[in-house]
Design an enzyme around this catalytic site. Sequence first.
Site, PDB file in Angstrom:
ATOM      1  N   GLU A 198       0.817  -1.217   0.000  1.00  0.00           N
ATOM      2  CA  GLU A 198       0.000   0.000   0.000  1.00  0.00           C
ATOM      3  C   GLU A 198       0.852   1.269   0.000  1.00  0.00           C
ATOM      4  O   GLU A 198       0.452   2.308   0.529  1.00  0.00           O
ATOM      5  CB  GLU A 198      -0.964  -0.002   1.197  1.00  0.00           C
ATOM      6  CG  GLU A 198      -1.899  -1.189   1.201  1.00  0.00           C
ATOM      7  CD  GLU A 198      -2.796  -1.267   2.435  1.00  0.00           C
ATOM      8  OE1 GLU A 198      -2.838  -0.287   3.200  1.00  0.00           O
ATOM      9  OE2 GLU A 198      -3.451  -2.307   2.632  1.00  0.00           O
ATOM     10  N   GLU A 241      -5.049  -8.406  -0.068  1.00  0.00           N
ATOM     11  CA  GLU A 241      -5.858  -8.146   1.121  1.00  0.00           C
ATOM     12  C   GLU A 241      -7.228  -7.703   0.661  1.00  0.00           C
ATOM     13  O   GLU A 241      -7.348  -6.829  -0.196  1.00  0.00           O
ATOM     14  CB  GLU A 241      -5.283  -7.018   1.985  1.00  0.00           C
ATOM     15  CG  GLU A 241      -4.070  -7.340   2.792  1.00  0.00           C
ATOM     16  CD  GLU A 241      -3.639  -6.144   3.639  1.00  0.00           C
ATOM     17  OE1 GLU A 241      -4.513  -5.341   4.054  1.00  0.00           O
ATOM     18  OE2 GLU A 241      -2.427  -6.005   3.869  1.00  0.00           O
TER      19      GLU A 241
END
Length: 482
Positions: free
Chosen positions: A332, A422
């Site tokens: 991320e 995720e």
Amino acid sequence: MARTLRYLLCGILALAAGSNAVPAARGSTRAAPAAEPSTSATTYEAEDAILSGTTVDTAQEGYTGSGYVTGFDEASDKITFEVESEATKLYDLSIRIAAIYGDKHTTVVLNGGASSDVSFPAGDTWVDVPAGQVLLNEGANTIEIVSNWGWYLVDSITLTPSAPRPEHQINRSLNNPSADASARALYDYLRSIYGKKILAGQQDLTWADYVTQQTGKTPALVSVDLMDYSPSRVERGTKGTSVEEAITHAERGGIVSALWHWNAPAGLYDTDEHPWWSGFYTDATDFDVAAALSSTDNANYTLLLRDIDAIAVQLKRLRDARVPVLWRPLHEAEGGWFWWGAKGPDPAKQLYALLYDRLVNHHGINNLIWVWNSLSPDWYPGDDTVDILSADVYAQGNGPMSTQYNQLIDLGKDKKMIAAAEVGAAPLPDLLQAYEAHWLWFAVWGDTFINNAEWNSPEVLKTVYTSDYVLTLDEIQGWQDS
């Protein structure tokens, strides 16, 4: 995800992808769908839709039709487009927007059910932003644009019948010429199932066991976090157990993925508001990754090496246990909420290159398959050090996440396999197949997600885990020899 706050569920659901915006090229106002099957685009003007908490305005020049919609300042604010399709059919969706207040995110909801999140690039002009695909029913449908981050302008949406997805052209081998037999075997197995099946995955072994209790099936893949091996956590008393969990899952025939919530090497604020254990967050440390990487002589560069070497010790334990690892560092990054992405793409890519060189060339850790975890081309470290692409997507509705999948297809030129590394909600297999969103695996985050019926109801979990399209632990036994 780091999930004491995930992130207060504050709308950080999909990463920025500003480079996917294309200049507006209009020419049609709202058009009625053709009576016969058509491949032409249909545009629906926002000012003609049903508005909830939003208003029509004309101050921003360049809009089409008679105006545009603004006023997205509350979570419930939305536009509802009523659209028609002559048959049950997959369409490419684009949204014409102006994000004049900075980078933004919106939520797209189809027929009151599955949702996906779309990022908008900051800019003072109108642009068409690809927003994934929607599977319309024959007849009447609704597409909602819901506020999410809010503070943007919407001019219209356009629907274009989707073209069939071409055959994938996946690279036949790993980038590391010294990759060991276990890593090569795993990569070959993954190539053999890509586009045909999806691996069911779960973050943390404890929550994988929870899935088994709920569904009678065990995830094929378990993701572990090397967070507690970070030196700035170890010196405060943490004792990591994720390597043992990874070995346990591998010994029962499973596949292992690993990420690292890298607690900053130094500069932790350690306050009530920003405790030391949240030191991977940008707002919990003054550690400057760009400054640390500016010279190999400075103390913080030495601390980066110290931390990487500490993680190398743990990865070597997995190597020595003959456990190949789907290794996903610096996840991320483009979000900016972690310190490794706080200074922009160049330092993040430089740090990734340092990680790769240190682990592969210095330490000789060759059981790793390198997984990159950002969507934007600006953040991409390059084909030579990335084996698999991935996205983290937190959107309710158990949808196919086609927006992010298609962005990654473009990023890797369809030569890299793509994973939903995720997710908050396990994707429904029927939707994955209908949208041709060929995710290699999904991994649901643990507490507050896998055990939260608003994200993953017991019925949905059973549907997912009993699908022929979804591979569970019992169905991948012997993958090493396949």
